[in-house]
Design a protein around this motif. Structure first.
Motif, mmCIF file in Angstrom:
data_model
loop_
_atom_site.group_PDB
_atom_site.id
_atom_site.type_symbol
_atom_site.label_atom_id
_atom_site.label_comp_id
_atom_site.label_asym_id
_atom_site.label_seq_id
_atom_site.Cartn_x
_atom_site.Cartn_y
_atom_site.Cartn_z
ATOM 1 N N HIS A 191 -6.700 1.307 -0.071
ATOM 2 C CA HIS A 191 -5.539 0.544 -0.566
ATOM 3 C C HIS A 191 -4.840 -0.238 0.550
ATOM 4 O O HIS A 191 -4.047 -1.141 0.273
ATOM 5 C CB HIS A 191 -4.532 1.484 -1.260
ATOM 6 C CG HIS A 191 -5.035 2.058 -2.548
ATOM 7 N ND1 HIS A 191 -4.201 2.621 -3.486
ATOM 8 C CD2 HIS A 191 -6.284 2.188 -3.059
ATOM 9 C CE1 HIS A 191 -4.912 3.051 -4.524
ATOM 10 N NE2 HIS A 191 -6.186 2.818 -4.272
ATOM 11 N N LEU A 192 -5.142 0.077 1.800
ATOM 12 C CA LEU A 192 -4.574 -0.684 2.931
ATOM 13 C C LEU A 192 -5.008 -2.153 2.875
ATOM 14 O O LEU A 192 -4.371 -3.025 3.449
ATOM 15 C CB LEU A 192 -4.998 -0.055 4.264
ATOM 16 C CG LEU A 192 -4.296 1.251 4.653
ATOM 17 C CD1 LEU A 192 -5.016 1.922 5.822
ATOM 18 C CD2 LEU A 192 -2.830 1.001 4.996
ATOM 19 N N ASN A 248 -0.827 7.541 8.780
ATOM 20 C CA ASN A 248 -1.177 6.228 8.232
ATOM 21 C C ASN A 248 -1.353 5.206 9.347
ATOM 22 O O ASN A 248 -2.317 4.428 9.358
ATOM 23 C CB ASN A 248 -0.085 5.746 7.270
ATOM 24 C CG ASN A 248 -0.234 6.312 5.862
ATOM 25 O OD1 ASN A 248 -1.279 6.858 5.499
ATOM 26 N ND2 ASN A 248 0.812 6.182 5.067
ATOM 27 N N ILE A 285 3.893 -0.759 4.868
ATOM 28 C CA ILE A 285 2.934 0.253 4.385
ATOM 29 C C ILE A 285 3.735 1.531 4.147
ATOM 30 O O ILE A 285 4.520 1.930 5.025
ATOM 31 C CB ILE A 285 1.818 0.540 5.421
ATOM 32 C CG1 ILE A 285 1.034 -0.747 5.748
ATOM 33 C CG2 ILE A 285 0.897 1.652 4.935
ATOM 34 C CD1 ILE A 285 1.372 -1.349 7.078
ATOM 35 N N PRO A 330 0.833 -1.211 0.000
ATOM 36 C CA PRO A 330 0.000 0.000 0.000
ATOM 37 C C PRO A 330 0.867 1.260 0.000
ATOM 38 O O PRO A 330 1.805 1.372 0.795
ATOM 39 C CB PRO A 330 -0.775 -0.093 1.318
ATOM 40 C CG PRO A 330 -0.612 -1.488 1.804
ATOM 41 C CD PRO A 330 0.680 -1.982 1.245
ATOM 42 N N LEU A 367 -4.518 -4.051 0.635
ATOM 43 C CA LEU A 367 -3.430 -4.818 -0.015
ATOM 44 C C LEU A 367 -2.587 -5.578 1.006
ATOM 45 O O LEU A 367 -1.875 -6.524 0.659
ATOM 46 C CB LEU A 367 -2.523 -3.870 -0.811
ATOM 47 C CG LEU A 367 -3.047 -3.357 -2.147
ATOM 48 C CD1 LEU A 367 -2.117 -2.260 -2.679
ATOM 49 C CD2 LEU A 367 -3.173 -4.484 -3.162
ATOM 50 N N LEU A 422 -8.466 0.451 -6.440
ATOM 51 C CA LEU A 422 -8.177 -0.924 -6.006
ATOM 52 C C LEU A 422 -9.245 -1.857 -6.583
ATOM 53 O O LEU A 422 -10.436 -1.683 -6.348
ATOM 54 C CB LEU A 422 -8.194 -1.018 -4.481
ATOM 55 C CG LEU A 422 -7.787 -2.367 -3.881
ATOM 56 C CD1 LEU A 422 -6.335 -2.686 -4.206
ATOM 57 C CD2 LEU A 422 -8.017 -2.370 -2.363
ATOM 58 N N VAL A 438 -0.012 5.039 0.579
ATOM 59 C CA VAL A 438 -1.260 5.588 1.122
ATOM 60 C C VAL A 438 -1.137 7.012 1.647
ATOM 61 O O VAL A 438 -0.151 7.377 2.290
ATOM 62 C CB VAL A 438 -1.780 4.691 2.277
ATOM 63 C CG1 VAL A 438 -3.007 5.287 2.954
ATOM 64 C CG2 VAL A 438 -2.107 3.290 1.755
#
Ligand SMILES: NC(=O)C1=CN([C@@H]2O[C@H](COP(=O)(O)OP(=O)(O)OC[C@H]3O[C@@H](n4cnc5c(N)ncnc54)[C@H](OP(=O)(O)O)[C@@H]3O)[C@@H](O)[C@H]2O)C=CC1
Ligand SMILES: N[C@@H](CC(=O)OP(=O)(O)O)C(=O)O
Length: 348
Positions: free
Chosen positions: A128-129, A339, A146, A118, A131, A219, A120
């Protein structure tokens, strides 16, 4: 009970910003500071050439720096590490921590464009997290990497997201005027930048032109379909200590007047109800004809807001404006911490 966290590369310029943001954090407890072998064993205040505008936080000064080794005892009860490592070192060390089950929130560029990693900005593409689960399956580790984007990319993309959502994007041109802190404490010699401007920052334009399309992509079926608008960046180093300024030109799919652009930017605030500690209103609009300016505006939102001014018609594109970002807070350490705060709020 706070979540125990560490900083990798804690003595560097971005590492120092992480230390500032995490020393008195309501959710995270900073218990591990790592650096190179030459710093390991020293007290932080002795290992680090501290150059931030406030002193080293009292509780950090005498913490002993440990080696950047996930098997070192200092990491045993740490759940999250923030990586402020240079990209080449990040490439080596970050997977080692993910293999040990740590969540690695990284400011480094090493893994940003990997398909299962990700990249982000939580206001832009928090989904997208998801992922992370693909990454864990594919790489067979319990932890995860991440990443947050390149600083100049963060500034532009936060302002582009509300415009894209409402009007669509055809083409974007960005010229940056980047602070010397972006290159780290020793990145740009004083003789090179005083009374000067350098029209080159290695890999910067390529990063802006690729990372933006992943961040604003969709995504789908466990991978990101990149956005398909045209984007071109021209990056410059200027004699400013902190604060990247960007001139951004936008051609939208649907016609948009400057007032409409201002309205969607001002209303853009998807995280406002989450009470994230490092959160600030993502876009702050200035009405003065000569704003934003780095010295006056970089600390807006404690360095977490993008300040936008001079939104106006463009005779070739549709609209143009100026945007300013604190490049080591919103553009680096603050991006990773936000994040992590978002991840904990949604998935912990
Ligand atoms: N967004 C922005 O504006 C900025 C982004 N960056 C990015 O952030 C990253 C870090 O940059 P910056 O803070 O300037 O880098 P620095 O060179 O200032 O710091 C590097 C860090 O890595 C550590 N380190 C060096 N060698 C090793 C090693 N062999 N093993 C373990 N640790 C090691 C250093 O420890 P020691 O002190 O012991 O040498 C230090 O803590 C880079 O990817 C850079 O591109 C950087 C600045 C600002
Ligand atoms: N390259 C940016 C700093 C930065 O964000 O680097 P990276 O993409 O490695 O995090 C600058 O020099 O201002």
């Amino acid at each position: 009970m706070k979540i125990k966290v560490g900083v990798l590369g804690a003595t560097g310029s971005v590492g120092q910003r992480f230390v500032q943001l995490l020393a008195e954090h309501p959710i995270f407890e900073l218990t591990a500071l790592s650096a190179s072998e030459r710093s390991a064993g020293k007290k932080y205040k002795d290992a680090c050439y501290w150059f931030q505008d406030r002193d080293i936080p009292e509780k950090i000064k005498d913490m002993v720096v440990i080696p950047t080794d996930p098997k070192h005892e200092g990491f045993e009860d740490v759940d999250i590490v923030f990586s402020a490592l240079p990209s080449d070192l990040a490439k080596k060390f970050e997977p080692e921590f993910a293999k040990e089950g740590k969540l690695v929130f990284s400011n480094a560029s090493a893994y940003r464009m990997e398909e299962d990693v990700p990249l982000v900005i939580p206001e832009v593409n928090a989904d997208h997290l998801e992922l992370i689960e693909i990454q864990r399956e594919q790489r067979g580790w319990d932890g995860a990497i991440i990443t947050n984007p390149n600083c100049s990319t963060i500034c532009a993309v936060i302002t582009l997201k509300p415009i894209m959502d409402k009007f669509g994007l055809e083409s974007v041109i960005i010229t940056t005027m980047q602070a010397v802190s972006g290159a780290g404490y020793n990145g740009v010699p004083s003789m090179a930048i005083l009374d000067n401007l350098i029209p080159f920052i290695k890999n910067e334009e390529e990063k802006m032109q690729t990372e933006s399309l992943k961040l604003l992509g969709t995504l789908k079926d466990d991978k990101v379909e990149f956005a398909n608008f045209k984007i071109s960046a021209s990056c410059n180093r200027v004699a400013v200590i902190d604060g990247h300024t960007e001139s951004i030109f936008v051609k939208t799919k649907e016609r948009a007047e400057p007032e409409e652009i201002k309205e969607v930017m001002d209303k853009f605030d998807p995280l406002k109800d989450l009470n994230l500690p490092t959160y600030a209103k993502p876009i702050v609009i200035r009405e003065e004809v000569d704003r934003p300016q780095p010295r006056l505006d970089r600390n807006e939102g404690n360095g977490m807001s993008i300040v936008v001014g001079r939104i106006r018609k463009d005779p070739i594109f549709d609209v143009k404006y100026s945007a300013l970002e604190h490049n080591t807070i919103r553009g680096a350490a603050g991006a990773s911490v936000l994040n992590a705060e978002y991840f904990v709020k949604k998935y912990w």
